[in-house]
Design an enzyme around this catalytic site. Structure first.
Site, mmCIF file in Angstrom:
data_model
loop_
_atom_site.group_PDB
_atom_site.id
_atom_site.type_symbol
_atom_site.label_atom_id
_atom_site.label_comp_id
_atom_site.label_asym_id
_atom_site.label_seq_id
_atom_site.Cartn_x
_atom_site.Cartn_y
_atom_site.Cartn_z
ATOM 1 N N GLY A 79 0.828 -1.195 0.000
ATOM 2 C CA GLY A 79 0.000 0.000 0.000
ATOM 3 C C GLY A 79 0.858 1.239 0.000
ATOM 4 C CB VAL B 44 1.062 -6.150 4.476
ATOM 5 C CG1 VAL B 44 0.575 -6.885 5.709
ATOM 6 C CG2 VAL B 44 0.564 -4.720 4.484
ATOM 7 C CG ASP C 71 -6.136 5.008 1.247
ATOM 8 O OD1 ASP C 71 -6.946 5.148 0.309
ATOM 9 O OD2 ASP C 71 -5.052 4.419 1.120
#
Ligand SMILES: *[C@@H]1O[C@H](CO)[C@@H](O)[C@H](O)[C@H]1NC(C)=O
Ligand SMILES: *[C@@H]1O[C@H](CO)[C@@H](O)[C@H](O)[C@H]1NC(C)=O
Ligand SMILES: *[C@@H]1O[C@H](CO)[C@@H](O)[C@H](O)[C@H]1NC(C)=O
Ligand SMILES: *[C@@H]1O[C@H](CO)[C@@H](O)[C@H](O)[C@H]1NC(C)=O
Ligand SMILES: *[C@@H]1O[C@H](CO)[C@@H](O)[C@H](O)[C@H]1NC(C)=O
Ligand SMILES: *[C@@H]1O[C@H](CO)[C@@H](O)[C@H](O)[C@H]1NC(C)=O
Ligand SMILES: *[C@@H]1O[C@H](CO)[C@@H](O)[C@H](O)[C@H]1NC(C)=O
Ligand SMILES: *[C@@H]1O[C@H](CO)[C@@H](O)[C@H](O)[C@H]1NC(C)=O
Length: 811
Positions: free
Chosen positions: A533, A538, A648
């Site tokens: 992101g 991640v 977001d």
């Protein structure tokens, strides 16, 4: 006779075994009749067979001792039980004796009995400390005639039951072992509660009384057996259906469930290597400031960012060392029909006070009427007014348990003489700052009252008292005086403000600071990438305790460790069923990582935007995702007591658990990346296709920007189409609202059918479909003032629109 010999033999034997191997083995396995433990001998204590627990005299103050049980291997002997917590004994000549009659007696220096089991047995008895931490009196035929497990203090151990007639009672303060004011027990409705049981009032703060009923929390009042316990694997069960597991569920770690002095119940695990305790569970919704009674009468709690008590303007702190005593007015208020025109109110912005409402003067009461009603009512000490909706008036009989509330329109008013109110008007009360993505003011405060508290003069008096104590102490008139004063001194010294330190954050929030090597190992050197992101990548990881986690490696973060820590602590505090839980973080120089719970089902976009002709997400699931997401956002916007915008919101940031329950992730990132934001918003945070129009204008971004993005997600849920796939279809100047225009147009043409995802097979129930469409269109309004707040969205989607303005109970 044989018995006597045996006893003698045993006694001699145990004494021998102690002395012969003194360097290795200390402590006695049992206490036999007519023997005793002396406070003066350090070796006089019992130890459980596998050496997990010890029991003996524990020092609680200068020359003050309590007979206790503690974890032998924790760093600082962690006490789990005390016989005489409120009546400590002298450090000289006190002893615990097992009398021949079977009575276990604790005597003080003068021989007076301070505590006893009051048991009696004709046969032989002995005292044993079991490996479970239970101190028992057993007869020679194995009958337990008394056990410490039946008389818990502030801690429950595995297999120990909390029952109908037992209560966990917190300590009064840090390092102060006296009984405090917080209780864990079953109430008359068979529900396990956390209760503030203060000198003047008592009130339940968990489960929250704000939500409609206990059923909301999955509890039931219909099982009257009233028993709760947790097992060695860390799985807690209570007869009211409360159930939870330790985050490191499984046999192995030693655990305790303690009601801490700050009123928060925590399940701890002992880290065998360091001897430190780790929090592995604590109830949701019990934030530090939400604990009742914390700041005493009139006091109110704020996150500054750590919980801090303050007094209203015109009041001072009664006891600088103990906030629970609260505040006292600097004036004398006379209230009768002739004096009301000399009264007025001081204001405390975005603050509520719990409960104690006078008969509510009614909904929809104007501010003036509410104010006047309180003014002429001598029972009314103040009121809380919310300007939202129809206006809500909460006149208060008692001002206690004040807490910060995000709702800016909510202001507490405290009744004072007019001249005080006038002098406040000149003072600054800028607690309500503008909401924007970088607005969180984070400073690591060193405690103490904030802006509007009083009480400077009290410090001087306290200093004088301490001097007096030390003088008297050094003279050492008689031992008894020393005990008394020593005990008192301990009490005074341990101020509630000690809450305020970094260690406390980690403790209070129950999340962990990981080392970089630990996370590197967990993720096998960042091997398995599961997402990428704007803020970093991640990875999937497995912690040493086999827990599967998602590790987010933040990129391009500019903050220093302390600042990062403070920010993360705020994010970590957010705890809601529809938010992905943060387990911990790592901050080592340039390495900044966050550790989250892992979601098997991945993110919403993966399930929603598939090419397959049938969808994994049926209508019911989609509706539930819409509602759950709204709840999560509503929580971070309005309920969590911290200013957090998401900035977001998009399907990639909505993760789904095993039951397809949505959990919002990546919230709070804007706080961590504040510096890049501060450079004049040159970098727009968020994702094309989901951005509210105001991001393109030079205005402050507020919660309504998230509402817009959420509206786009709703449209995507309805249409099954990506907002981004609309980019190139129509050639108009606003590139971010194609999807919106498409839906609006179709609705105008009365062609709703063309909007709905064909994979849904018209399986959606009509009423709910219309609600969702309506809410979606409201959320994507160009004018942000027309968009509903997230809490309103929750109401609309849960279909309890009718009673929107019902009172909120907690005020
Ligand atoms: C243990 O006790 C020492 C001295 O009393 C104290 O300095 C230290 O902070 C304590 N450690 C913990 C983890 O409580
Ligand atoms: C001691 O016994 C307790 C209770 O049976 C158990 O949980 C613990 O693991 C044991 N400790 C050791 C060091 O064997
Ligand atoms: C609770 O009740 C049980 C059974 O009646 C009794 O044995 C026990 O002593 C009681 N405990 C307390 C703390 O009163
Ligand atoms: C009540 O709770 C106890 C303890 O959890 C359980 O054993 C019992 O089955 C429950 N009774 C009912 C009627 O659910
Ligand atoms: C706790 O863990 C056990 C075993 O994995 C599981 O059966 C149970 O559902 C869990 N309970 C909760 C409340 O998560
Ligand atoms: C109201 O209080 C004032 C101040 O104490 C007192 O002087 C006055 O007599 C009181 N009036 C009545 C009606 O009780
Ligand atoms: C408080 O807010 C007012 C109005 O926004 C502003 O004029 C004033 O300067 C502020 N005071 C401080 C100390 O920030
Ligand atoms: C956001 O708030 C901060 C602190 O209140 C302020 O310094 C900043 O200028 C604000 N940003 C915008 C875009 O208004």
């Amino acid at each position: 006779m044989v018995l006597l010999l045996l006893t003698l033999f045993l006694t001699v034997f145990s004494a021998l075994s102690v002395s012969s191997t003194q360097t290795i083995v200390q402590g006695f396995p049992t206490l036999t009749p007519q023997t005793s433990l002396s406070v003066e001998k350090e070796t006089d204590f019992l130890i459980s067979p596998n050496r997990t627990f010890s029991s003996g005299f524990y020092k609680v103050g200068t020359n003050a001792f309590c007979f206790s049980i503690w974890f032998a291997n924790s760093l600082n002997k962690t006490v789990v039980w005390m016989a005489n917590r409120d009546r400590p004994v002298n450090g000289k000549q006190s002893r615990l004796t097992l009398q021949k009659s079977g009575n276990l007696v604790l005597t003080d220096a003068g021989g007076s009995v301070m505590w006893a089991t009051n048991t009696f047995s004709q046969g032989q008895v002995e005292v044993q400390l079991l490996d479970t931490g239970n101190l028992v009196l057993v007869t020679n035929n194995g009958n337990v005639i008394w056990q410490s497990f039946d008389y818990p203090t502030d801690t429950l151990l595995p297999t120990q039951s909390l029952v109908r007639n037992t209560t966990l009672v917190s300590m009064r303060g840090r390092g102060t072992y006296l009984s405090g004011y917080y209780n864990l027990k079953f109430d008359d409705n068979n529900i396990l509660n956390l209760i503030y049981n203060g000198p003047m009032v008592s009130s339940i703060y968990w489960p929250s009384t704000v939500q409609e009923t206990v059923f909301y929390f999955g509890r039931t009042p219909y099982n009257s057996s009233r028993v709760a316990f947790f097992n060695e694997r860390g799985s807690f069960r209570s007869s009211d259906d409360l159930e939870f597991n330790a985050s490191n569920f499984g046999v192995g770690p030693k655990r305790r469930l303690t009601l801490d002095y700050d009123g928060i119940l925590r399940l701890y695990s002992l880290d065998g290597a360091t001897g430190l305790w780790e929090v592995t569970w604590q109830p949701g919704g019990v934030d530090a400031c939400r604990v009742h009674g914390l700041c005493g009468p009139y006091g109110f709690c704020r996150y500054n960012p750590l919980p801090t008590c303050s007094c209203p303007y015109g009041f001072y702190r009664i006891d600088p060392s103990d906030w629970s005593k609260g505040c006292s007015p600097r004036f004398k208020l006379t209230c009768n029909s002739t004096t009301t025109n000399q009264l007025d109110f001081v204001m405390i912005p975005n603050t509520g006070y719990y409960g104690y409402d006078l008969d509510t003067y009614g909904l929809g009461l104007s501010f003036e009427s509410c104010r006047n009603a309180c003014l002429i009512d001598c029972r009314c000490q103040g009121f809380v007014y919310s300007l939202l909706g129809k206006g809500q008036c909460f006149p208060k009989r008692t001002l206690l348990s004040g807490f910060q509330i995000l709702d800016l329109s909510r202001v507490a008013h405290v009744k004072v003489p007019r001249d005080i109110a006038i002098s406040q008007k000149g003072k600054v009360l800028n607690t309500s700052s503008d909401l924007n993505c970088s607005a969180a003011e984070v400073m690591v405060s060193s405690g103490g009252g904030s802006g509007i508290s009083g009480g400077g003069e009290d410090t001087k008096r306290n200093g004088y008292m301490k001097l007096l104590i030390s003088f008297v102490g050094s003279v050492a008139i008689i031992e008894m005086v020393c005990i008394g004063l020593g005990w008192w001194f301990v009490l005074r010294k341990h101020v509630r403000e000690e809450l305020v330190n970094m260690g406390y954050i980690v403790l209070a929030l129950g999340f962990k600071r990981f080392t970089y090597t630990e996370l590197k190992r967990a993720t096998l050197n960042f091997k398995q990438e599961i997402g990428k992101g704007g803020f970093g990548t991640v990875y999937r990881g497995i912690l040493d305790n086999q827990r599967v986690v998602a590790v987010k490696r933040l990129e391009g973060i500019l903050q220093g460790d302390a600042e990062f820590w403070a920010e993360v602590s705020i994010i970590g505090k957010l705890n809601h069923r529809n938010l992905v839980k943060m387990w911990g973080f790592c901050a080592e120089g340039k390495h900044k990582l966050l550790v989250y719970e892992y979601m098997e089902n991945g993110s919403l976009d993966k399930l929603l935007f598939t090419d397959s002709p049938s969808s994994a997400l049926d209508w019911e699931h989609r509706y539930n995702i819409a509602l759950g997401t709204a709840k999560g956002l509503s929580y971070i916007h309005e309920e969590c007591l911290e200013w957090v915008l998401h900035c977001d919101v998009k399907p990639q940031n909505i993760l789904l658990d095993d039951n397809l329950e949505p959990k919002v992730t990546d919230f709070g990132m804007s706080k961590l990346f504040r510096e890049s934001l501060d450079t004049g918003f040159s970098r727009v945070r968020g994702t094309r296709g989901y951005l509210a129009p105001e991001w393109m204008k030079n205005v402050t971004i507020d919660a309504k920007a998230d509402v817009y993005s959420y509206g786009i997600v709703l449209l995507e849920l309805l249409t099954g189409k990506r907002a981004s796939s609309f980019h190139w279809q129509v050639g108009e100047e606003n590139e971010y609202n194609r999807l919106v225009q498409f839906v609006r147009q179709k609705i105008k043409q009365d062609m709703l059918v063309e909007v709905i995802d064909p994979r849904l097979n018209h399986a959606c129930s009509d009423g709910k479909l219309e609600t969702l469409v309506k809410v979606a269109l409201m959320c994507v309004g160009e004018d942000r003032d027309t968009r509903p707040a997230m809490s309103k969205v929750v109401e609309l989607l849960s279909g309890d629109d009718e009673n929107i303005d019902d009172q909120e109970g907690d005020n």
